[in-house]
Scaffold this motif. Structure first.
Motif, PDB file in Angstrom:
ATOM      1  N   LYS A 150       0.834  -1.206   0.000  1.00 11.50           N
ATOM      2  CA  LYS A 150       0.000   0.000   0.000  1.00 11.50           C
ATOM      3  C   LYS A 150       0.867   1.254   0.000  1.00 11.50           C
ATOM      4  CE  LYS A 150      -3.649  -2.222   2.648  1.00 11.50           C
ATOM      5  NZ  LYS A 150      -4.324  -2.302   3.943  1.00 11.50           N
ATOM      6  N   ASN A 151       2.053   1.145   0.533  1.00  9.58           N
ATOM      7  CA  ASN A 151       2.960   2.266   0.732  1.00  9.58           C
ATOM      8  C   ASN A 151       3.768   2.542  -0.537  1.00  9.58           C
ATOM      9  OD1 ASN A 151       5.384   3.680   1.379  1.00  9.58           O
ATOM     10  ND2 ASN A 151       5.154   3.092   3.535  1.00  9.58           N
ATOM     11  N   TYR A 152       3.566   3.730  -1.143  1.00  6.43           N
ATOM     12  CA  TYR A 152       4.278   4.069  -2.377  1.00  6.43           C
ATOM     13  C   TYR A 152       5.782   4.168  -2.157  1.00  6.43           C
ATOM     14  CZ  TYR A 152       5.941   6.400  -6.550  1.00  6.43           C
ATOM     15  OH  TYR A 152       6.642   6.697  -7.685  1.00  6.43           O
ATOM     16  N   LYS A 153       6.188   4.714  -1.019  1.00  2.00           N
ATOM     17  CA  LYS A 153       7.614   4.868  -0.736  1.00  2.00           C
ATOM     18  C   LYS A 153       8.309   3.498  -0.739  1.00  2.00           C
ATOM     19  CE  LYS A 153      10.858   6.984   2.464  1.00  2.00           C
ATOM     20  NZ  LYS A 153      11.067   7.680   3.732  1.00  2.00           N
ATOM     21  N   THR A 177       1.910  -5.110   4.274  1.00  2.00           N
ATOM     22  CA  THR A 177       1.091  -3.995   3.780  1.00  2.00           C
ATOM     23  C   THR A 177       0.567  -4.247   2.376  1.00  2.00           C
ATOM     24  OG1 THR A 177       2.990  -2.833   2.833  1.00  2.00           O
ATOM     25  CG2 THR A 177       2.450  -2.348   5.142  1.00  2.00           C
TER      26      THR A 177
END
Length: 169
Positions: free
Chosen positions: A42-45, A166
């Protein structure tokens, strides 16, 4: 993601995931028989970090990474450069009785892709031939690229657990 990933970023992300030792172990059976499951975080980074690592891996695998241009000379013994009988011993890959590639770590020598030991197979395919300067340079790049691959795989594995925690639904 707030930002739309590019097709290249997706490709390099998947490339990184497929080189994760943790991923390969967890999904070994699926990788043999079916299309592999690829978890997307879910985390773009996190996604972007892994895409950058995948991009670096691809550069090494294509022998195009800038780091490969400044490789240490690992083949400096004069001789006929003929690949006769291969032997690995004490970080040396002997191609005949007098010449060898030096500083080849055992994990690099043992590294396999598709069931083949890369360093051994490349030289076996040239058995009975005289290596040109370009071939010696290419082999040195391969050794360096595999060493960097092993380092990057460890780096990818540092992030992989976070990916699994995630995952997008």
């Amino acid at each position: 993601f707030k930002k739309e990933p590019t097709p290249e970023e997706i490709f390099y992300y998947v490339y990184a995931i497929l080189y994760s030792k943790t991923y390969r172990t967890k999904y070994a059976q699926f990788l043999k028989i079916d299309f592999p499951y690829v978890p997307f975080p879910k985390n773009y980074k996190l996604f972007h970090t892994l895409a950058k690592l995948g991009n670096q891996l691809a550069g090494f695998h294509l022998l195009k990474a800038k780091e490969l241009e400044k490789i240490a000379q690992i083949f400096s013994i004069k001789g006929n450069n003929e690949v006769e009988k291969l032997k690995y011993e004490s970080e040396k890959v002997w191609i005949n009785q007098t010449q060898y590639f030096n500083n080849v770590k055992e994990e690099v020598w043992q590294y396999q892709v598709g069931g083949y030991q890369v360093c051994e197979k490349w030289l076996k395919d040239r058995k009975g031939r005289t290596l040109t300067y370009e071939e010696i340079k290419t082999y040195s790049k391969i050794v360096t690229a595999l060493s960097k691959t092993i380092e990057l795989q460890s780096e990818i594995d540092k992030y992989y657990d976070s990916v699994e925690k995630t995952v997008l639904p």
